[in-house]
Design a protein around this motif. Structure first.
Motif, short mmCIF file in Angstrom:
data_model
loop_
_atom_site.label_atom_id
_atom_site.label_comp_id
_atom_site.label_asym_id
_atom_site.label_seq_id
_atom_site.Cartn_x
_atom_site.Cartn_y
_atom_site.Cartn_z
N LEU A 179 -0.21 -154.90 -82.14
CA LEU A 179 0.73 -154.61 -83.45
C LEU A 179 -0.03 -155.27 -84.38
CD1 LEU A 179 4.06 -154.86 -81.61
CD2 LEU A 179 2.84 -152.89 -82.15
N ALA A 180 -0.39 -156.52 -84.52
CA ALA A 180 -1.07 -157.18 -85.52
C ALA A 180 -2.19 -156.63 -86.19
CB ALA A 180 -1.44 -158.80 -85.31
N GLU A 181 -2.97 -156.02 -85.23
CA GLU A 181 -4.23 -155.12 -85.82
C GLU A 181 -3.53 -153.80 -86.32
OE1 GLU A 181 -7.66 -156.17 -82.58
OE2 GLU A 181 -6.20 -154.58 -82.05
N LEU A 182 -2.50 -153.05 -86.02
CA LEU A 182 -2.04 -151.83 -86.41
C LEU A 182 -1.61 -152.10 -87.73
CD1 LEU A 182 -0.65 -150.41 -83.12
CD2 LEU A 182 -2.75 -149.70 -84.52
N LYS A 183 -0.66 -153.14 -87.97
CA LYS A 183 0.06 -153.46 -89.38
C LYS A 183 0.77 -152.03 -89.77
CE LYS A 183 -3.78 -156.28 -91.13
NZ LYS A 183 -4.70 -156.59 -92.28
N LEU A 184 1.56 -151.66 -88.95
CA LEU A 184 2.51 -150.67 -89.08
C LEU A 184 3.58 -150.78 -90.00
CD1 LEU A 184 3.17 -149.41 -85.31
CD2 LEU A 184 1.59 -148.39 -87.09
N ARG A 185 4.19 -152.07 -90.20
CA ARG A 185 4.95 -152.48 -91.19
C ARG A 185 4.41 -152.10 -92.70
NH1 ARG A 185 9.06 -157.30 -90.65
NH2 ARG A 185 10.13 -155.69 -91.93
N ASP A 186 3.05 -152.30 -92.68
CA ASP A 186 2.66 -151.95 -94.10
C ASP A 186 2.76 -150.47 -94.60
OD1 ASP A 186 1.53 -154.39 -94.01
OD2 ASP A 186 -0.39 -154.07 -93.81
N GLU A 187 3.13 -149.68 -93.37
CA GLU A 187 3.49 -148.17 -93.75
C GLU A 187 4.98 -148.18 -93.66
OE1 GLU A 187 1.09 -145.22 -91.58
OE2 GLU A 187 -0.13 -146.97 -90.46
N GLY A 188 5.67 -149.16 -93.50
CA GLY A 188 7.09 -149.00 -93.39
C GLY A 188 7.73 -148.37 -92.08
N ASP A 247 0.95 -159.96 -81.20
CA ASP A 247 -0.20 -159.91 -80.02
C ASP A 247 0.25 -159.09 -79.03
OD1 ASP A 247 2.04 -161.24 -79.09
OD2 ASP A 247 0.97 -162.87 -78.18
N ALA A 248 1.16 -158.40 -79.11
CA ALA A 248 1.61 -157.24 -78.03
C ALA A 248 0.54 -156.05 -78.25
CB ALA A 248 2.85 -156.71 -78.12
N ARG A 249 -0.12 -155.45 -77.07
CA ARG A 249 -1.21 -154.65 -76.79
C ARG A 249 -0.38 -153.20 -76.80
NH1 ARG A 249 -6.77 -154.01 -76.31
NH2 ARG A 249 -7.40 -152.02 -75.03
N VAL A 250 -0.88 -152.31 -77.46
CA VAL A 250 -0.32 -150.72 -77.42
C VAL A 250 -1.30 -150.01 -76.20
CG1 VAL A 250 0.45 -148.71 -78.23
CG2 VAL A 250 1.26 -150.79 -79.53
N ASP A 251 -0.83 -149.71 -75.01
CA ASP A 251 -1.77 -148.94 -74.18
C ASP A 251 -1.47 -147.68 -73.95
OD1 ASP A 251 -3.38 -151.30 -73.59
OD2 ASP A 251 -1.88 -152.09 -72.51
N PRO A 252 -2.19 -146.59 -73.45
CA PRO A 252 -1.86 -145.43 -73.20
C PRO A 252 -0.77 -145.40 -72.04
CG PRO A 252 -4.17 -145.46 -73.43
CD PRO A 252 -3.71 -146.92 -73.53
N GLY A 253 0.24 -144.66 -72.12
CA GLY A 253 1.15 -144.61 -71.24
C GLY A 253 2.59 -145.37 -71.78
N ASP A 254 2.23 -146.16 -72.75
CA ASP A 254 3.41 -146.94 -73.27
C ASP A 254 4.39 -145.86 -74.17
OD1 ASP A 254 2.59 -149.08 -72.28
OD2 ASP A 254 1.57 -149.89 -74.10
N VAL A 255 5.66 -146.30 -74.14
CA VAL A 255 6.52 -145.61 -75.10
C VAL A 255 7.16 -146.62 -76.12
CG1 VAL A 255 8.67 -144.22 -75.20
CG2 VAL A 255 7.16 -143.98 -73.37
N LEU A 256 6.73 -146.24 -77.55
CA LEU A 256 7.12 -147.25 -78.47
C LEU A 256 8.51 -146.52 -79.37
CD1 LEU A 256 3.71 -147.60 -80.48
CD2 LEU A 256 4.70 -148.89 -78.69
N VAL A 257 9.23 -147.79 -79.31
CA VAL A 257 10.71 -147.40 -79.87
C VAL A 257 10.14 -147.83 -81.34
CG1 VAL A 257 13.20 -147.74 -80.20
CG2 VAL A 257 12.05 -147.65 -77.87
N LEU A 258 10.47 -146.79 -82.51
CA LEU A 258 10.00 -147.01 -83.78
C LEU A 258 11.15 -146.65 -84.74
CD1 LEU A 258 6.50 -145.34 -83.65
CD2 LEU A 258 7.19 -147.96 -83.38
N TYR A 259 11.28 -147.49 -85.90
CA TYR A 259 12.23 -147.27 -86.80
C TYR A 259 11.49 -147.02 -88.22
CZ TYR A 259 16.16 -148.13 -90.00
OH TYR A 259 16.99 -148.25 -91.04
N SER A 260 11.70 -145.90 -88.88
CA SER A 260 11.08 -145.31 -89.96
C SER A 260 11.62 -144.05 -90.60
CB SER A 260 9.54 -145.25 -89.85
OG SER A 260 8.86 -145.03 -91.14
N THR A 261 10.98 -143.24 -91.46
CA THR A 261 11.39 -142.00 -91.82
C THR A 261 11.03 -141.13 -90.81
OG1 THR A 261 9.30 -141.74 -93.35
CG2 THR A 261 11.19 -142.60 -94.33
N GLU A 262 11.52 -139.90 -90.68
CA GLU A 262 11.16 -138.67 -89.75
C GLU A 262 9.84 -138.33 -90.00
OE1 GLU A 262 14.03 -135.84 -89.62
OE2 GLU A 262 15.67 -137.15 -88.76
N THR A 263 9.56 -138.14 -91.38
CA THR A 263 8.12 -137.70 -91.76
C THR A 263 7.08 -138.83 -91.27
OG1 THR A 263 8.97 -136.58 -93.83
CG2 THR A 263 6.66 -136.98 -93.90
#
Length: 237
Positions: free
Chosen positions: A167-176, A196-212
């Motif tokens: 998640l640190a590498e992805l920096k998703l918060r920079d995108e809102g 430091d949590a790694r996102v692997d194939p098969g995971d399901v992320l619960v995200l909060y942002s705009t639908e777009t």
């Protein structure tokens, strides 16, 4: 014509019942898509063995809601099919009845998609459940899910841009985009994961942002195009 009107009334009731049940299940903490799926499954008598179904069985309020839908569905669908057969039993006026049926179903479909109806049902059902002593929370209100803001689930695939990174590498918060949780492929759930949590194939992320933004992130694939999309969205975030 009486039989045709009976069909439309039954369909109308089915639409309204499903909508009410969807809102009620959502108020117990289920996502809107999961609540809609479970409500339709219960009313139509279609059974699915899923984790969401187990969540319904283990929750007293959800169990009552789904149990009521099963009882209503077992009688309503049989009645609707019988009335429809009687309506078209005679050749006279078959075309006109068909037109009325199509127009009526189209009107009911528009009603079922009404956001105005949904908002008022949410408020009304919430008051009724609290009056009956059920512990419910309107998560849409608590998370300020207004306009385009939403909580969504993203299933990670091998070629996704987010796969294989922390998640640190992805920096998703920079995108809102906020990561509320990660459901691992083995069933383990991590709420409010650290960088430091790694996102692997098969995971399901619960995200909060705009639908777009959630839709774009779900479709974003790994490679230079994905990196450019991240930088572009972070710049405008």
């Amino acid at each position: 014509m009486v039989a045709l009107i009976s069909v439309l009334i039954i369909v109308l009731l089915s639409v309204l019942i499903t909508r009410v049940a969807t809102v009620a299940l959502s108020l117990t903490g289920m996502s809107r898509e999961s609540a809609r799926f479970q409500a339709r499954s219960a009313l139509t008598g279609v059974g699915f063995t899923t984790t969401e179904a187990e969540d319904v069985v283990n929750h007293p309020v959800r169990r009552r809601i789904v149990g009521g839908l099963m009882l209503l569905g077992s009688a309503g669908l049989v009645t609707a099919v019988g009335s429809l057969i009687l309506s078209f039993n005679h050749s006279h006026g078959r075309v006109s009845r068909g037109v009325v049926l199509v127009c009526g179903l189209a009107l009911l479909w528009l009603l079922s998609r009404s956001a105005w109806v949904d908002r008022r049902l949410s408020a009304l059902i919430g008051r009724v459940l609290r009056w009956r002593g059920f512990h419910v929370r309107d998560f849409a209100r608590l998370l300020a899910l207004q306009s385009e803001w939403a909580v969504g689930e993203l299933v990670v695939e091998n070629d996704d841009w987010i796969a294989g990174r922390t998640l640190a590498e992805l920096k998703l918060r920079d995108e809102g985009v906020d990561v509320l949780g990660i459901q691992r492929a083995d069933g383990e759930y991590h709420g409010v994961p650290h960088g430091d949590a790694r996102v692997d194939p098969g995971d399901v992320l619960v995200l909060y942002s705009t639908e777009t933004r959630l839709e774009e992130l779900d479709e974003r694939k790994r490679g230079s195009a994905g990196d450019q999309a991240h930088r572009r969205n972070a710049f405008h975030g």
